[in-house]
Enzyme design. Structure first.
Site, PDB file in Angstrom:
ATOM      1  N   SER A 148      53.505  52.072  34.603  1.00  0.00           N
ATOM      2  CA  SER A 148      54.198  50.779  34.674  1.00  0.00           C
ATOM      3  C   SER A 148      54.309  50.165  36.062  1.00  0.00           C
ATOM      4  O   SER A 148      54.804  49.045  36.188  1.00  0.00           O
ATOM      5  CB  SER A 148      55.605  50.901  34.071  1.00  0.00           C
ATOM      6  OG  SER A 148      55.519  50.951  32.664  1.00  0.00           O
ATOM      7  N   LYS A 151      53.045  46.673  36.457  1.00  0.00           N
ATOM      8  CA  LYS A 151      53.839  45.464  36.238  1.00  0.00           C
ATOM      9  C   LYS A 151      54.177  44.736  37.542  1.00  0.00           C
ATOM     10  O   LYS A 151      54.591  43.573  37.502  1.00  0.00           O
ATOM     11  CB  LYS A 151      55.115  45.814  35.466  1.00  0.00           C
ATOM     12  CG  LYS A 151      54.839  46.351  34.056  1.00  0.00           C
ATOM     13  CD  LYS A 151      56.121  46.678  33.312  1.00  0.00           C
ATOM     14  CE  LYS A 151      55.851  47.071  31.861  1.00  0.00           C
ATOM     15  NZ  LYS A 151      55.589  48.494  31.684  1.00  0.00           N
ATOM     16  N   SER A 206      61.271  47.483  32.218  1.00  0.00           N
ATOM     17  CA  SER A 206      59.862  47.855  32.069  1.00  0.00           C
ATOM     18  C   SER A 206      59.385  47.657  30.636  1.00  0.00           C
ATOM     19  O   SER A 206      58.593  48.446  30.097  1.00  0.00           O
ATOM     20  CB  SER A 206      59.626  49.307  32.504  1.00  0.00           C
ATOM     21  OG  SER A 206      58.274  49.521  32.825  1.00  0.00           O
TER      22      SER A 206
END
Length: 499
Positions: A148, A151, A206
């Site tokens: 993640s 992101k 997230s």
């Protein structure tokens, strides 16, 4: 610091041989970024722009050997005019030679500075953003799954291309295109939120469906957004990164390196809105018809939260990541006493916070003592500024120097490289008559236009967006005109892609 090496995926992105202070030295052959999808012709914030007031254009001969300007209008060079740059010399700096002999972890230690930390994660980079220098690296150019921390790139692109008050409407694809166990906010098809609300859900929670929704909002599809991610990564100097989605969920073709993520983190945390969101501890995510209660979001990065034992004073922002394949990943940016550091941790097994703290402590200790570690400094991996009072060069060994105007290279005879091009640590750099390195710009040399990446290295075999138009730098780095590029696209006499 700024970039390093890699290779990319066929249709989407292109790798550039990249080498700046904290990047890898050497040139890597990579596939070009094709102008696919909706990106070509769109002017993105942060893309390379031609200098205002330029009096020269491609195809016009210059009275001086080298002169600043950029592609735009004019008769254009003929494609047959492409030729390699004439080099005045080839240099390998002594520090780069020493660094290239090291493997695994690199760092330095003296009696006046902290001991080099022992990092347990498989991949790591400590980057001094303020001084543009890598202070520590471990397997910095090995590919890992990012999870993640992907992101961060998603958020950066969204902020560059959207207004915070824009409305994001979630499609069925966005909320269902997820693997089992993926973190979500329970967003349903048809739900609407502002871009700003989505960014909080993206960076604090997230939420993976939120990443999908933002990607579709920007590009119309997740694959189209992945193309933009790869183009942005290449423009930042990433040479070993490839994205296929906006959230970082497992995919064999979705990978990065610690060095490349440092470049992405540097760009991301230069955005004040992203810093604000990525350093927020708590946020109320609004209710919807499908979930009629406000969702209380808490920042997942424990070093940002003063209530956690892992809290670290001076945090600018950060992002966590975890998948079964990636392990723990972590990006952290912190600033103290005018020094900003970025730490990248990849493939960790629950040591990501301890590793990050150790590297931040080490970096700030070096800054306080005036030491520089053994990471590469300067675009070519040289030894950094070494000037005596009055500006005279105090070292006879070739090395890079930086001041408020930019980077210069000191040759073995003590003079600055000027109005010439040199191969330094495997990369080609060119220097203006005033001795400053050309970077992040088009430059005309001998009547031919060449593009130099933000690191200063010559761009080859890649697409470049300038002023909303796409141009191609050929295998010699020259502006390709009046023909068909190796990947099958037509460009006109000015080198502009014919859509």
């Amino acid at each position: 610091m700024k970039k390093k090496k890699w290779k990319i995926h066929a249709k989407q992105a292109a790798a550039l041989a990249m080498a700046m202070s904290l990047m890898i030295s050497g040139t890597v052959q990579a596939e070009p970024i094709p102008p696919d999808g909706s990106a070509p012709g769109q002017t993105a914030q942060g893309s390379v722009q031609t200098p205002q007031g330029s009096s020269q254009t491609p195809g016009q001969s210059s009275q001086q050997e080298m002169g600043p300007a950029g592609p735009g209008t004019g008769s254009g060079n003929s494609a047959s005019a492409s030729r390699p740059l004439s080099l005045s010399g080839t240099v390998t700096t002594s520090q780069n030679s020493q660094a290239s002999q090291n493997s695994g972890q690199t760092g330095s230690q003296s009696s006046s500075q902290a001991a080099v930390p022992q990092i347990k994660a498989e991949g790591a980079v400590l980057y001094d953003v303020t001084r543009n220098q890598v202070l520590y690296e471990k397997n910095a150019d090995t590919r890992y799954y990012p999870a993640s921390i992907t992101k961060i790139m998603t958020a950066l692109l969204v902020l560059e291309r959207c207004n915070l008050n824009d409305t994001v409407t979630f499609s069925q694809t966005a909320v269902t295109n997820l693997e089992s166990g993926a973190v979500t906010l329970g967003v349903k098809a048809g739900d609407q939120f502002t871009v700003e609300q989505c960014l909080y859900g993206l960076l604090l929670k997230s939420a993976n469906e939120v990443a999908n929704g933002l990607a579709e909002h920007v590009s119309g599809s997740i694959s189209g957004f992945a193309d933009l991610m790869n183009q942005k990564a290449a423009s930042l100097g990433c040479t070993n990164t490839h994205f296929v989605n906006a959230n970082g969920l497992n995919n064999a073709n979705h990978y990065t390196t610690a060095r490349d993520m440092a470049l992405i983190a540097d760009a991301a945390f230069s955005n004040p809105t992203l810093c604000k969101i990525a350093s927020t501890v708590n946020y109320d995510f609004p209710a919807t018809a499908s979930i009629p209660s406000v969702r209380k979001l808490t920042m997942g990065h424990k070093m940002v939260n003063p209530a956690k034992s892992e809290y670290y004073s001076g945090i600018v922002g950060g992002k966590t990541g975890y998948t079964s394949l990636a392990g723990n990943t972590l990006v952290t940016c912190a600033e103290r006493n005018g020094t900003r550091l970025a730490v990248i941790i990849l493939k960790s097994r629950q040591t990501h916070y301890a590793d990050t703290k150790a590297l931040l402590d080490y970096g700030f200790s070096l800054a306080q003592s005036g030491s520089t570690g053994s990471g590469t400094a300067g675009p070519g991996g040289g030894s950094g500024s070494q000037q005596s009072p009055g500006g005279a060069v105090s070292s006879s060994s070739p090395h890079w120097e930086e001041d408020s105007k930019g980077w210069r290279f000191v040759k073995s005879n003590g003079s600055y490289a000027a109005n010439e091009c040199m191969e330094i640590n495997g990369e080609v750099y060119c220097f203006k008559p005033d001795s400053y390195m050309v970077s992040n710009d088009w430059y005309q040399i001998g009547g031919i236009w060449y593009f130099f990446r933000p690191s200063g290295g010559l761009a080859k075999s890649r697409w470049i967006e300038t002023g909303g138009k796409w141009y191609y730098a050929d295998i010699n780095g020259a502006l390709f005109t009046n023909g068909t590029t190796p990947d099958g696209y037509q460009v006109d006499a000015n080198g502009v892609w014919i859509q």
